[in-house]
Design an enzyme around this catalytic site. Structure first.
Site, short mmCIF file in Angstrom:
data_model
loop_
_atom_site.label_atom_id
_atom_site.label_comp_id
_atom_site.label_asym_id
_atom_site.label_seq_id
_atom_site.Cartn_x
_atom_site.Cartn_y
_atom_site.Cartn_z
N ARG A 1 16.29 27.83 31.10
CA ARG A 1 17.20 27.21 30.33
C ARG A 1 16.97 27.41 29.01
O ARG A 1 15.77 27.03 28.66
CB ARG A 1 17.70 25.77 30.68
CG ARG A 1 18.60 25.60 31.65
CD ARG A 1 19.07 24.29 32.06
NE ARG A 1 18.18 23.44 32.59
CZ ARG A 1 17.33 22.57 32.08
NH1 ARG A 1 17.73 21.83 30.75
NH2 ARG A 1 16.61 21.56 32.49
N LYS B 1 24.83 23.09 35.15
CA LYS B 1 24.34 22.13 33.96
C LYS B 1 25.66 22.29 32.79
O LYS B 1 25.42 21.14 32.19
CB LYS B 1 23.02 22.45 33.58
CG LYS B 1 21.93 22.38 34.35
CD LYS B 1 22.14 21.02 35.05
CE LYS B 1 20.96 20.31 35.72
NZ LYS B 1 20.01 21.26 36.76
N HIS C 1 21.33 13.07 36.81
CA HIS C 1 20.53 14.32 37.26
C HIS C 1 19.48 13.76 38.46
O HIS C 1 18.54 13.63 38.24
CB HIS C 1 19.39 14.66 36.10
CG HIS C 1 18.86 16.14 36.06
ND1 HIS C 1 17.56 16.44 35.50
CD2 HIS C 1 19.16 17.01 36.84
CE1 HIS C 1 17.57 17.48 35.88
NE2 HIS C 1 18.23 17.95 36.73
N SER D 1 13.34 18.47 35.24
CA SER D 1 13.19 19.76 36.14
C SER D 1 11.49 20.04 36.37
O SER D 1 10.86 20.14 35.48
CB SER D 1 13.62 20.98 35.18
OG SER D 1 14.98 20.59 34.76
N CYS E 1 9.45 18.72 38.35
CA CYS E 1 8.64 17.26 38.45
C CYS E 1 8.73 16.71 40.03
O CYS E 1 8.64 15.44 40.07
CB CYS E 1 8.99 16.45 37.54
SG CYS E 1 8.71 17.09 35.67
N LYS F 1 11.53 16.45 42.12
CA LYS F 1 12.96 16.10 42.43
C LYS F 1 13.32 16.64 43.90
O LYS F 1 13.46 16.04 44.85
CB LYS F 1 13.94 16.38 41.39
CG LYS F 1 15.51 15.75 41.84
CD LYS F 1 16.05 15.25 40.79
CE LYS F 1 16.31 16.46 39.73
NZ LYS F 1 17.56 16.95 39.56
N ALA G 1 10.80 30.73 39.03
CA ALA G 1 11.40 31.79 39.98
C ALA G 1 12.08 30.93 41.15
O ALA G 1 11.56 29.49 41.28
CB ALA G 1 10.53 32.58 40.87
C1 SPV Z 1 16.89 22.23 36.33
O1 SPV Z 1 16.37 23.14 35.58
O2 SPV Z 1 16.89 20.90 36.10
C2 SPV Z 1 17.41 22.79 37.47
C3 SPV Z 1 17.80 24.15 37.45
O3 SPV Z 1 17.99 22.12 38.28
S1 SPV Z 1 18.92 24.60 36.17
O4 SPV Z 1 19.97 25.44 36.67
O5 SPV Z 1 18.11 25.84 35.29
O6 SPV Z 1 19.26 23.50 35.35
MN MN Z 2 18.20 20.00 37.65
#
Ligand code: SPV
Ligand code: MN
Length: 654
Positions: free
Chosen positions: A111, A256, A275, A298, A300, A302, A415
Site C-alpha cells: 500500500r 481498503k 479492521h 497489517s 501482525c 490477524k 507476497a
Molecule cells: C492490509 O494491508 O491490511 C491488508 C492487505 O489487508 S491490503 O489490501 O494491502 O490492505
Molecule cells: Mn488489512
C-alpha cells in the site's frame, strides 16, 4: 425467468423507448453503445439507475477505453473475467489447474500511504489535515488529469459487488469500473456478487463507486507509470479514484478504499467499520461457540489468529459492527482472503497451506515461479528453487541484487494469495452469510510491540478497553506498506490507515457505540511480539490459541485473574493447564513471570506518547478522553513508586 433476466430482455426489445423516456443520459448514450456490445449495454441499462449510468458514462468518456464489458452475476461472466486476466497478461496459469500468478511491479508491492489521500471540501479540511488530505478542487483536478485517457487502447470491465451480505442491513452495494482484469478477478473471489442487488435495491442513489486504471502495462503486465500512482478518496460523494497501480491494497476498490468510505458512512449512521477479523472460539468440552472480532495492523497475526486450527473463521480483514436489537453484531465484509503468504507452512498455518496445494482457484501474487511452474515463497518450509521468475523479473537467482544493491528475496515479504474462504475446512458456513451477523462477545486488539504489553490482558471495562487497549495501540511498521519497516507508531484500533474522519471523534464513536447495547463484549489486548532479553520472541506462534481460550473462559466467568493497573491477567496455574490441555506443551513459571510482568516505565512512556499524539493529530479530542489517559498515567506512576519499574504478576493491589 428471474426478474432481472426479464427486465434485461424486455429492455433490449424496447431500448430506444426506455432511454428516450429520460431515464438514461443521452449525453453518454452514443459513446457507451460504441464501446459496449449489445449485451453489456443491456446489462447496464437494465439496472435502470441514472447515477450509475452517469458514472460509467463520465469515465468511459474521460479514461477512454476501447471497449467496456459489463458483468452480471453469471458464471459465464466470471469465467470471462478469468480468461481475460490471462489473455491480457496480468495473470499466468501455474502448474495446478485454476491456480494463476500475478506480478505487481517491483515498486508496487504494498500500500502506498503517501499517495493515498482524501480530497476534502475546503470547509472540512481543518481537522482532516493530519489524515493526509488535500483540498478538493486541487485533488480532483490532479486525479482527473492523471486519469485522462489512461485507459486508451485498453478493454475495461464493470462489476457489481456488495460489502457484507446482500439484502441485509449491513449491505453496501458497490460498482467497480477498471481496466485491470486481475482487479476484477480478485474482486470476484473476495466479494459477494451484487448485480441482482443493484437490480432490486430501493435506494438507487446509495452505493460506492470505484474507478481504477492500471495505466500503461509493461511486457510483464505491470503498471509502468508508478510515479503517477495516486489513490484519491472522496468520502463526500462516495467515490474513489485509483490510478497507475495494481497491488490490490492500492487497486481493489472494495477492500481498503471501500473501507475508508464505509468508515465515513458509519460515522453518520451510528455503526462501526473496523479492521477486524470475525471468528468463533470453539470450546468442545463445554459445547459452546463464542464469537470474537480482532483488530491487528497489517502483517501482525490477524489472519493467523482468525485461522487458528480447531476454531471457526468467518472473516479475516474487515468487519462491519451494528447494534441489532440491543446486540453487538458483526459481519465479514468480504468472502475471500487476500493473505500474506510468507511463513505459510504446514506447521504454522496448516489450514491455509493445505489449500494452497490444491488444484483450485487461487491467485498467487509476487511469489517465485519455479522451473516446475509451481509457486514458492519465503518461509514455506520445503527446499525452494535457486532460480525462477519472481517480482523482480523473469531471471531471478539466489543472491541477485536490485538496482539499489539490495538482495532480492525469493518472494516479496508482502507476497500474497487470493482465495475464497469457503474452501477452508474451518470456515463457519453456518454463520457466514447471516443477514443479522453474529453476536460478538469478545474483542481482541494487538500490535507488534516488542517491549510493553503482556501476551494477553483483559480490560476492566469496555470503556477502558477502547481507551487503553485500542485507541493507543502501537505497532512497528511491516512490509504491508511501502517505506521503512520496524518504525513504532500509534495505530488506533489498527485502523489508522483507513480512518476517514477526525480521530478524536472516531474514538468517541467507538465508546458511544455500545450505549444501547445490553451486554458489551469484553475487550482484551494481545501481544504476539514481546521480546526476551536476547531479542527473541518470547512466546510461540501456537500460544495464540491459549490466549484466545483464556479470553473465552473469562467471557464465561471461568478463570480468576490478577489485577494490574491496566486490566486483568491470567494466573499461572490456569495458563499451565491450558498450555498442557490445548497444545500439549509445558509452560514454565519463569516464562510466565517475565511475560506477564507489568512494565510501569514502559506504560508511562506509552501513555505520554499517546496523549501527545492525539493532541497533535486531533486537537478536538475530547478533554475527558485526554484526562482519562492522564489519570491512568498518574495511577501507574503511583504504582511504580510502590512496586518498582516492573510489577511481578499477582502482587499488585490497587
Ligand atoms: C492490509 O494491508 O491490511 C491488508 C492487505 O489487508 S491490503 O489490501 O494491502 O490492505
Ligand atoms: Mn488489512
Amino acid at each position: 425467468m428471474s426478474y432481472y433476466v426479464f427486465v434485461y430482455k424486455y429492455q433490449n426489445l424496447h431500448r430506444n423507448t426506455f432511454v428516450a423516456g429520460g431515464i438514461m443520459n443521452p449525453k453518454y448514450d452514443e459513446l457507451l453503445r460504441d464501446k459496449m456490445d449489445e449485451a453489456s449495454y443491456g446489462k447496464l441499462t437494465a439496472l435502470n439507475n441514472r447515477k450509475l449510468y452517469d458514472f460509467i458514462g463520465k469515465f468511459a468518456a474521460h479514461c477512454n477505453p476501447t471497449t467496456i464489458y459489463v458483468c452480471d452475476d453469471s458464471v459465464e461472466d466470471e469465467e470471462y473475467v478469468k480468461r481475460m486476466a490471462i489473455k491480457k497478461g496480468e495473470e499466468k496459469p501455474l502448474a495446478k489447474a485454476n491456480q494463476t500468478i500475478h506480478f505487481d511491479g517491483y515498486h508496487d508491492q504494498a500500500r502506498d500511504r503517501k499517495n493515498t489521500r482524501y480530497i476534502v471540501y475546503k470547509e472540512n479540511l481543518g481537522r482532516m489535515k493530519t489524515l493526509n488530505s488535500v483540498e478538493y478542487d486541487q485533488g480532483y483536478t490532479e486525479i482527473m488529469e492523471i486519469a485522462k485517457n489512461n485507459m486508451e487502447g485498453k478493454d475495461a470491465v464493470v462489476r457489481f459487488f456488495s460489502e457484507g451480505p446482500t439484502f441485509s442491513e449491513f449491505t453496501i452495494p458497490c460498482v467497480q469500473f477498471t481496466d485491470s482484469w486481475y482487479v476484477a478477478h480478485s474482486e470476484q473471489i473476495l466479494y459477494r456478487k451484487a448485480y441482482e442487488h443493484f437490480m432490486k435495491m430501493e435506494n438507487k442513489d446509495k452505493f460506492f463507486r470505484f474507478i481504477h486504471s492500471a495505466g500503461r502495462l509493461d511486457e510483464r503486465g505491470c503498471s509502468v507509470h508508478i510515479d503517477k500512482r495516486r489513490i484519491y478518496m472522496d468520502t463526500q460523494n462516495n467515490i474513489v479514484y485509483s490510478q497507475n497501480n495494481q497491488y490490490a491494497g492500492n487497486s481493489v476498490g472494495l477492500k481498503k478504499h471501500g473501507m475508508r468510505l464505509a468508515i465515513n458512512q458509519s460515522r453518520h449512521e451510528g455503526w462501526l467499520c473496523e479492521h477486524m477479523f470475525v471468528m468463533a472460539c470453539v470450546n468442545e468440552e463445554k459445547n459452546r461457540k463464542t464469537f470474537f472480532c480482532g483488530a491487528y495492523p497489517s502483517a501482525c497475526g490477524k489472519t493467523a489468529t482468525a485461522m487458528i486450527p480447531g476454531e471457526l473463521v468467518v472473516g479475516d480483514d474487515i468487519a462491519y459492527l451494528r447494534n441489532i436489537d440491543g446486540e453487538f453484531r458483526a459481519v465479514n465484509v468480504e468472502r475471500g482472503i487476500f493473505g500474506i503468504i510468507r511463513d505459510v507452512n504446514p506447521k504454522d498455518d496448516p489450514v491455509i497451506f493445505e489449500n494452497l496445494q490444491k488444484p483450485q482457484e487461487i491467485i498467487f501474487s509476487n511469489v517465485l515461479i519455479g522451473p516446475d511452474n509451481e509457486p514458492y515463497w519465503l518461509g514455506m518450509g520445503d527446499d525452494t528453487p535457486a532460480e525462477g521468475e519472481n517480482h523482480a523479473g523473469p531471471d531471478w537467482s539466489v543472491g541477485k541484487k536490485d538496482s539499489d544493491g539490495k538482495e532480492i528475496t525469493l518472494s516479496h515479504p508482502n507476497a500474497r494469495y487470493t482465495m475464497p474462504l469457503e474452501r477452508l475446512k474451518n470456515f463457519d458456513h453456518e454463520s457466514f452469510d447471516e443477514k443479522q451477523g453474529v453476536k460478538v462477545q469478545g474483542l481482541l486488539y494487538g500490535g507488534r510491540d516488542s517491549h510493553t504489553t503482556v501476551p494477553v490482558e483483559e480490560a476492566k471495562s469496555y470503556r477502558e478497553g477502547i481507551l487503553l487497549k485500542a485507541a493507543i495501540l502501537e505497532s512497528e511498521t511491516t512490509a504491508a506498506t511501502l517505506g521503512k519497516e520496524g518504525v513504532r507508531r500509534i495505530d488506533p484500533m489498527a485502523n489508522l490507515d483507513f480512518v476517514s474522519y477526525p480521530l478524536g471523534e472516531y474514538v468517541q464513536n467507538n465508546l458511544d457505540f455500545v450505549k444501547e447495547i445490553e451486554s458489551a463484549p469484553k475487550i482484551f489486548s494481545t501481544n504476539y511480539f514481546l521480546l526476551n532479553d536476547e531479542g527473541e520472541y518470547c512466546t510461540s506462534n501456537r500460544a495464540k490459541k491459549v490466549w484466545l481460550h483464556w479470553a473465552e473462559g473469562r467471557i464465561h466467568n471461568e478463570f480468576e485473574a490478577y489485577e494490574t493497573p491496566t486490566g486483568f491477567i491470567p494466573k499461572f496455574e490456569d495458563l499451565r493447564e491450558l498450555f498442557a490441555s490445548i497444545l500439549g506443551d509445558r509452560y514454565e513459571e519463569e516464562d510466565y513471570d517475565f511475560q506477564f510482568a507489568f512494565r510501569c516505565d514502559m506504560w508511562i512512556a506509552k501513555l505520554e506518547r499517546g496523549i501527545a499524539w492525539y493532541r497533535e493529530m486531533d486537537p478536538h479530542t475530547s478533554p475527558e478522553i485526554l484526562e482519562f489517559w492522564e489519570n491512568a498515567k498518574s495511577g501507574i506512576e503511583k504504582a511504580m513508586a510502590e512496586y518498582g519499574k516492573q510489577i511481578k504478576p499477582g502482587t499488585y493491589k490497587r
